[in-house]
Structure formats: structure tokens, C-alpha cells
Design an enzyme around this catalytic site. Sequence first.
Site, PDB file in Angstrom:
ATOM      1  N   HIS A 104     -19.116  53.931-108.786  1.00 52.95           N
ATOM      2  CA  HIS A 104     -20.294  53.326-108.876  1.00 52.95           C
ATOM      3  C   HIS A 104     -20.453  51.847-108.844  1.00 52.95           C
ATOM      4  CE1 HIS A 104     -21.654  57.366-107.714  1.00 52.95           C
ATOM      5  NE2 HIS A 104     -22.185  57.825-108.742  1.00 52.95           N
ATOM      6  N   THR A 129     -14.612  63.768-107.370  1.00 51.07           N
ATOM      7  CA  THR A 129     -13.800  63.301-106.232  1.00 51.07           C
ATOM      8  C   THR A 129     -12.890  62.363-107.079  1.00 51.07           C
ATOM      9  OG1 THR A 129     -15.434  63.590-104.865  1.00 51.07           O
ATOM     10  CG2 THR A 129     -13.656  62.119-104.229  1.00 51.07           C
ATOM     11  N   ALA A 130     -13.402  61.260-107.857  1.00 52.74           N
ATOM     12  CA  ALA A 130     -12.662  60.491-108.390  1.00 52.74           C
ATOM     13  C   ALA A 130     -11.517  60.752-109.285  1.00 52.74           C
ATOM     14  CB  ALA A 130     -13.551  59.516-109.413  1.00 52.74           C
ATOM     15  N   SER A 165     -20.274  66.476-106.691  1.00 55.23           N
ATOM     16  CA  SER A 165     -18.998  65.529-106.154  1.00 55.23           C
ATOM     17  C   SER A 165     -18.363  66.528-105.452  1.00 55.23           C
ATOM     18  CB  SER A 165     -17.890  65.587-107.470  1.00 55.23           C
ATOM     19  OG  SER A 165     -18.251  64.616-108.573  1.00 55.23           O
ATOM     20  N   LYS A 208     -26.793  67.137-105.921  1.00 52.89           N
ATOM     21  CA  LYS A 208     -25.850  66.176-105.583  1.00 52.89           C
ATOM     22  C   LYS A 208     -24.832  66.708-106.622  1.00 52.89           C
ATOM     23  CE  LYS A 208     -24.134  62.170-104.371  1.00 52.89           C
ATOM     24  NZ  LYS A 208     -25.003  60.798-104.653  1.00 52.89           N
TER      25      LYS A 208
END
Length: 275
Positions: free
Chosen positions: A151, A107-108, A54, A52
Site C-alpha cells: 500500500h 498475496t505479498a 488477500s 476484502k
Amino acid sequence: MKIAYSPCPNDTFTFYAWAHGRIEAPLPEVVYADIDQTNQWAEQGTGPEMMKISYGALPWVLDQYQLLPCGGALGRGCGPLVLTKDTYTEPVQLSGKTVAVPSERSTAYLLFRLWAEEHVPGGLGHVLVMPFHEIMPAVAEGTIDAGLVIHEARFTYPEYGLHELQDLGSWWETATGHPIPLGAIVAKRSLDAAPLASYIRASLEYAWAYPDETKSYVREHAQEMNDEVAKQHIDLYVNEFTRDLGESGYQAIEELLGRAAEKGLVPSFKETSLW
């Protein structure tokens, strides 16, 4: 095979059945790591066969990893937040200030940079990479001026006396109409993606069918989060895009990474490499 994902509830919920042999699939060896670590592994080519990461890290790793069409986090109303103390009430006040982010490949961070270019004249001061669980305490203590959080921080930041300066997800959705691409599941290009995707979907369907069975696993890896917050987290980040990105999911990814590439924030890439 090794799989790396975070201890966050959306990942432990999604992968519970596969990790515990509840579906017809080879039992994986699970490695728990935060998103900054998996982003680094993917870029260096040193991580597990499946991870996993980004979406913001994806353009750097497409030569080695393929994007799987399921298992990740993409949705609406689930974007990162820019948090400050109450003394900061307008984006312009971030000009020249220090902002903590959870990863430069996230991504943030991409959303934040795209937003800041439009709303923070004069530019930011210093961007500091910090583990996401340390960001809110640092903002509350005044060690940094603002923090970019992800999150479960969406649900817990009021406990730190912090103020939401901007919901980047709302900004993105209003500006583009697209959902927000957050976390991607990738696998080495040497692997056959089809069976991996089928295992993820089977694991997800099992979790949706037997949610109570997942609770102890979710709780074990989110020890500082109460059950209600964990449920909110799962309900927000595990959705139909987790089952399948679909055309709208891929369009959102291409929009985000295409805009970022135009600004020089990520390497250019061929859109066909995402499919």
C-alpha cells in the site's frame, strides 16, 4: 448486510457511495479491518457476508466464499516491496535473516516466497507476521533485518531511511507478463453475486464521477496519510481491474495461485471455482 474492508484509501474511495447511500442499493453495515483480520475471518467462516481479503488467502476459503469480479485491487506497478537498511544491497544477504510480513495469507507473502526461492540461496531465517504499519519502523530501528510492505509504504518508505531491495511487482510482471493480484472481494456462496457486483460498480462509477465528495471519508480513515499520498494510493490501486477483472485478471490470479499451489504454499483448487 455487513461488509468488511480496510480503511485504506482505495477501499474507502471504492465503497464510499454504497456506504453513504449515494446509489440504489441496500445500505450496508461497514466493518473496518486490516487484511490480516479479514483473511482470518474468511478462513474461519466467522466474518461478514462480504469482505476484502488477500488473493493469497483465496484458496483456503473457496468452499465458503465466491470471488466477485470487481471491487478489488489488481494492477501493474503496484506490487509489494522488500525493504532493508542500506547495509543490505543484494537478495543473497537475506539468507538466514528475519523478515517481517503483513500476513502469512497475503498475496505479498506469496510473491515474496516465490521470489525468495529463486533469489535467496539457503533460504530465509525467521518470518515474522507484524501489522503493516509497524514494519518500516522495525526495519529502521534494526529490530528486524527486512520488511515486506504494501500500500502507501511504496510512497513513504524513504522517510524512514530505508532501501528498496526488491519491487516484487516488477519481478512478477517481468517473469510472467501478468498484472499483480493483490486484494479480492469475496461474498458468501449463499448470496447472489450479480446484484453485489452491480452495487460495487455503481459505487465505483460514482466515486470516479465525484472524487471530491469522497475526500472527507477517505481522510477520516487514513488520518496519518496526507492528501497527496492518499491520491497517489487511489490512482495506483483503483483502476479498470477494480471495475472488472476480465479475462486477463482471472489469468493473473490463476497464474499466481497455480504457482503457489505447485510449491505447496496454498491448497490446490479448481480454476473453475474462480469464475
